[in-house]
Write a protein that holds these residues in place. Structure first.
Motif, PDB file in Angstrom:
ATOM      1  N   ARG A  62       0.557  16.263   4.815  1.00 33.93           N
ATOM      2  CA  ARG A  62       1.026  17.532   4.108  1.00 33.93           C
ATOM      3  C   ARG A  62       1.233  17.137   2.625  1.00 33.93           C
TER       4      ARG A  62
ATOM      5  N   GLU B 118       2.335  15.821  14.849  1.00 40.06           N
ATOM      6  CA  GLU B 118       3.545  16.563  15.262  1.00 40.06           C
ATOM      7  C   GLU B 118       3.124  18.360  15.481  1.00 40.06           C
ATOM      8  N   ARG B 119       3.872  19.016  16.618  1.00 44.05           N
ATOM      9  CA  ARG B 119       3.662  20.075  16.906  1.00 44.05           C
ATOM     10  C   ARG B 119       3.768  21.249  15.751  1.00 44.05           C
ATOM     11  N   ASP B 120       4.663  20.899  14.932  1.00 46.70           N
ATOM     12  CA  ASP B 120       5.119  21.851  13.875  1.00 46.70           C
ATOM     13  C   ASP B 120       4.259  21.292  12.617  1.00 46.70           C
ATOM     14  N   ALA B 121       3.366  20.721  12.661  1.00 49.27           N
ATOM     15  CA  ALA B 121       2.459  19.843  11.468  1.00 49.27           C
ATOM     16  C   ALA B 121       2.022  20.910  10.448  1.00 49.27           C
TER      17      ALA B 121
ATOM     18  N   LEU C 200       2.927  24.013  10.428  1.00 46.06           N
ATOM     19  CA  LEU C 200       4.097  25.305  10.350  1.00 46.06           C
ATOM     20  C   LEU C 200       4.596  25.196   8.907  1.00 46.06           C
ATOM     21  N   GLY C 201       4.455  26.277   8.094  1.00 44.34           N
ATOM     22  CA  GLY C 201       4.914  26.494   6.749  1.00 44.34           C
ATOM     23  C   GLY C 201       3.968  26.186   5.631  1.00 44.34           C
TER      24      GLY C 201
ATOM     25  N   ARG D 105      -2.030  25.207  17.546  1.00 45.03           N
ATOM     26  CA  ARG D 105      -1.202  25.054  16.375  1.00 45.03           C
ATOM     27  C   ARG D 105      -1.583  25.744  15.151  1.00 45.03           C
TER      28      ARG D 105
ATOM     29  N   ALA E 133      -0.672  29.246  15.416  1.00 39.71           N
ATOM     30  CA  ALA E 133       0.773  29.562  15.160  1.00 39.71           C
ATOM     31  C   ALA E 133       1.086  29.338  13.967  1.00 39.71           C
ATOM     32  N   ALA E 134       0.447  28.580  12.940  1.00 34.27           N
ATOM     33  CA  ALA E 134       0.885  28.350  11.643  1.00 34.27           C
ATOM     34  C   ALA E 134       0.337  29.807  11.014  1.00 34.27           C
TER      35      ALA E 134
ATOM     36  N   ALA F 269       2.736  32.699  11.715  1.00 32.56           N
ATOM     37  CA  ALA F 269       4.070  32.523  11.080  1.00 32.56           C
ATOM     38  C   ALA F 269       4.004  33.015   9.498  1.00 32.56           C
TER      39      ALA F 269
END
Length: 219
Positions: free
Chosen positions: A21, A38-41, A43-44, A62, A65-66, A69
């Motif tokens: 990131r 990571e599953r939330d790598a 996100l954001g 994933r 999902a990103a 979101a």
């Protein structure tokens, strides 16, 4: 490609395996949030770059999902990945290839490379691109691509079915970055890490380091 200099420092956070990131001026760019990360790598993220279609670099669930979101988030990737996700996010998935330049989340990006490294002669090679971010940080994906531009920080794929340590060392020597940080390291056991650290550090000819998952530095 914009020539406007960065307004602030860039923070690089190493996620598990090949994912990183990059954060600058309140915006986030994520590279290769695959199934080993990571599953939330992702996100954001304001923008996501994907080097190729292998599942340790590209996890469709994933990425979806990103993008769901953050309705303003977008992806830049090669055709084989774009074809799998673009229909669900019209106008937000951009297909790129070698020689392209673009700006994503305030980061200037150059695309280098065309093919994945050879795993075995009997296995057909797929496409793969590397990304040079802000003329400084280079993520080659699954290839030992030499970008032909000065590189400050090389994200170094240290352990994969397609490489050996002598090739990794010679790659560092050819790119000649100011420093190199390990990526593509989920298959490397803790027992082997000191061997890789010593040999790459002593023979690569540059400052070689390793960030644990979640570890960060300024680049």
């Amino acid at each position: 490609m914009s020539a406007t200099p960065s307004a602030g420092p860039t923070r690089l956070t190493k996620m598990s395996h090949a994912c990183v990131r990059l954060e600058k001026d309140g915006r986030t760019l994520v590279v290769d949030p695959g199934g080993f990360s990571e599953r939330d790598a992702a996100l954001g993220a304001d923008a996501v770059l994907v080097t190729h279609e292998h599942p340790d670099h590209f996890d469709e669930g994933r990425l979806r999902a990103a993008l769901e979101a953050n309705p303003a988030a977008a992806i830049w990737t090669l055709r084989s990945v774009a074809e799998r996700i673009s229909a669900a996010f019209p106008g937000r998935v951009h297909t790129v290839g070698h020689g392209d330049t673009f700006t994503a989340a305030g980061f200037d990006v150059q695309v280098h490379g065309e093919l994945h490294a050879v795993i075995h002669p009997d296995i057909p090679r797929i496409t793969n691109v590397g990304f040079l971010v802000d003329g400084s940080v280079f993520h080659p994906g699954d290839a030992l691509t030499v970008p032909g531009h000065p590189v400050d920080t090389l994200l170094l794929p240290v352990m994969a079915p397609w490489n050996k340590i002598s090739e990794v060392i010679d790659y560092v020597r050819e790119v000649r970055p100011r420093r190199a940080f390990d990526i593509h390291d989920a298959l490397l056991t803790d027992l082997a890490r000191p061997i890789y650290d010593r040999q790459i550090g002593e023979l690569g000819g540059t400052d070689h380091g390793r960030l644990p998952p979640g570890g960060a530095t300024e680049v």
